[in-house]
Design an enzyme around this catalytic site. Structure first.
Site, mmCIF file in Angstrom:
data_model
loop_
_atom_site.group_PDB
_atom_site.id
_atom_site.type_symbol
_atom_site.label_atom_id
_atom_site.label_comp_id
_atom_site.label_asym_id
_atom_site.label_seq_id
_atom_site.Cartn_x
_atom_site.Cartn_y
_atom_site.Cartn_z
ATOM 1 C CG HIS A 174 -1.815 1.253 1.608
ATOM 2 N ND1 HIS A 174 -2.965 1.161 0.618
ATOM 3 C CD2 HIS A 174 -2.048 2.469 2.078
ATOM 4 C CE1 HIS A 174 -4.228 1.750 0.544
ATOM 5 N NE2 HIS A 174 -3.058 2.334 1.188
ATOM 6 N NE ARG A 230 -9.822 10.842 8.628
ATOM 7 C CZ ARG A 230 -8.482 9.296 8.080
ATOM 8 N NH1 ARG A 230 -8.571 8.417 7.543
ATOM 9 N NH2 ARG A 230 -7.250 9.806 7.777
ATOM 10 C CB SER A 290 -8.073 4.596 7.054
ATOM 11 O OG SER A 290 -8.075 4.688 5.809
ATOM 12 C CE LYS A 313 -8.104 1.872 3.456
ATOM 13 N NZ LYS A 313 -8.223 3.596 2.648
HETATM 14 N N1 URA Z 1 -4.553 6.428 2.410
HETATM 15 C C1 URA Z 1 -5.918 5.532 3.254
HETATM 16 O O1 URA Z 1 -6.547 4.569 2.220
HETATM 17 N N2 URA Z 1 -6.212 6.084 4.376
HETATM 18 C C2 URA Z 1 -6.316 7.020 4.820
HETATM 19 O O2 URA Z 1 -6.238 7.829 5.911
HETATM 20 C C3 URA Z 1 -4.811 8.256 4.070
HETATM 21 C C4 URA Z 1 -4.693 7.550 3.311
#
Ligand code: URA
Length: 408
Positions: free
Chosen positions: A81, A167, A182, A186
């Site tokens: 990521h 946000r 966050s 995921k």
């Molecule tokens: N990328 C994400 O998936 N979440 C965040 O809060 C910031 C960057």
């Protein structure tokens, strides 16, 4: 209870799992209003969270939706990521490299956010490429060819979708605990065994300085430990755009050039090799140096490039139909000098104005437009020489060279 919880965080106190669960799930079910959640998010942004609160929040996020399980698939599944940047097309390069080295990678990607592009938008510039594979299609593809790049499937972390949208409009995106929960929710719900995070730092990134990046890195590694997942992080520069291309089809073209071995020894290629080596090292349980040798070899012998073509074909894309606008405008230097800075954020804004991203949710992306840098930092230029080329469709946006470039 609602006001007590907001007040507790406003005073900098720790919230319990129960309080966080009540508040966040209450928001998702509609019992807690946007303005109340906004107040809590701002209090978190200002007063932070303890590690225990972040673990609790990450769990609440994960439990809000589906959790994928690929335990039946052979091999150690890795995922990567990036916190987002300008011209960041690393996924398009490194995923085929990992596959060519024999690693297993299930990459679920997202769309652009603000000025930063998203891998899914880039892949959609390839006509026919499917970004909506079902869980069973992902499983079959990983069994058949060892890798996949698709959009987020099913109902993965719906809490993040709801909270992120809030946000975005309440200036609470840049909170380290909120970013960590966050991203990690995921990645954990995505079902991979090991995770690599590329934390971007600079004016074109969410994180503006190295101290914050280190804090985020430690926090994400700790969340990984809590969930028994190996997490590695790389902190990389985002003051300058990554590579030569910004904009969807242009970035796909550049990714292919790197895979063909046409681009060497620039910061983008170096980063791709570093990230890919980490992923191969994690997936095959070998040392970083061993992995790096493999990575360099699969670029040299074109097997990584062939894996990219295999991926595109398998997911329904036709690479021969990739379209780049034929209308170009050249940005020329107005001085003699050596380029010392190229402002990533300004180029991000420019690419948005060209139509490569969305300013409003309802905007339509033009995949064929963007920017190609003709010169990089450290290059000497003469007055009148081309610094960058805009690929446009309708209008040429105003370009203020002194906002983008600095020369020595
Ligand atoms: N990328 C994400 O998936 N979440 C965040 O809060 C910031 C960057």
């Amino acid at each position: 209870m609602i006001l007590d919880i907001i007040n507790k965080k406003r005073l900098g106190m720790k919230l319990t799992y129960k309080e966080l669960d009540y508040f966040f799930n209450g928001y998702l079910s509609g019992d807690i209003a946007d303005y109340q959640m906004s107040a809590l998010l701002m209090a978190i942004c200002i007063n932070g969270m303890s590690d225990e609160e972040v673990y609790a929040l990450t769990k609440i996020f994960i439990d809000s939706g589906d959790v994928l399980n690929f335990d039946d698939l052979p091999g150690i599944k890795v995922d990567k990521h990036s916190t987002g940047g300008i011209g960041d097309k690393t996924t398009l390069v490194i995923v085929p490299i990992v596959a060519a080295c024999g690693g297993t990678i299930i990459k679920t990607s997202g769309r652009g956010l603000g000025y930063t592009g998203g891998t899914i938008d880039k892949l959609e510039s390839i006509p026919g490429y499917r970004i909506d594979l079902s869980d069973s299609e992902i499983e079959k593809q990983v069994r058949d060819i060892g890798f996949v790049i698709t959009g987020q499937t099913g109902d993965l972390v719906p809490m993040d979708k709801a909270i992120y949208a809030l946000r975005d409009v309440t200036s609470t995106v840049s909170s380290i605990p909120l970013i960590a929960s966050s991203i990690m929710s995921k990645k954990i719900a995505g079902g991979s065994d090991k995770i690599l995070i590329d934390i971007k730092v600079g004016n074109g990134a969410l994180i503006k300085n190295r101290e914050e990046a280190k804090e985020l890195s430690n926090l994400m590694k700790n969340i990984g430990k809590f969930y028994d997942r190996e997490v590695r992080t790389i902190i990389s520069d985002m003051n300058t755009p990554l590579g030569f291309a910004i904009g969807n089809a242009l970035e796909v073209e550049e990714a292919m050039d790197v895979l063909k071995g046409k681009e060497v020894n620039n910061p983008f290629v170096d980063l791709c090799i570093e990230l890919a080596s980490d992923l191969v090292s994690m997936s095959l349980s070998i040392s970083f140096d061993e992995a790096k040798e493999k990575v360099i070899e699969v670029i040299k012998n074109k097997s990584a490039y062939n894996k990219f073509l295999e991926l595109v074909k398998r997911q329904g894309g036709d690479i021969s139909k990739l379209k780049i606008s034929d209308k170009t405008y050249k940005i020329k230097s107005d001085v003699d000098g050596t380029i010392s800075k190229i402002n990533a954020l300004e180029f991000g804004k420019l690419s948005l104005r060209l139509g490569a991203g969305k300013e409003k949710v309802t905007d339509k992306i033009d995949y064929s437009v963007g920017i190609k840098l003709n010169k990089l930092i450290g290059d000497k230029v003469k007055k009148g020489e081309v610094l960058a080329t805009l690929y446009y469709k309708k209008d040429i946006p105003e370009v203020k060279i002194s906002n983008i470039y600095k020369f020595d």
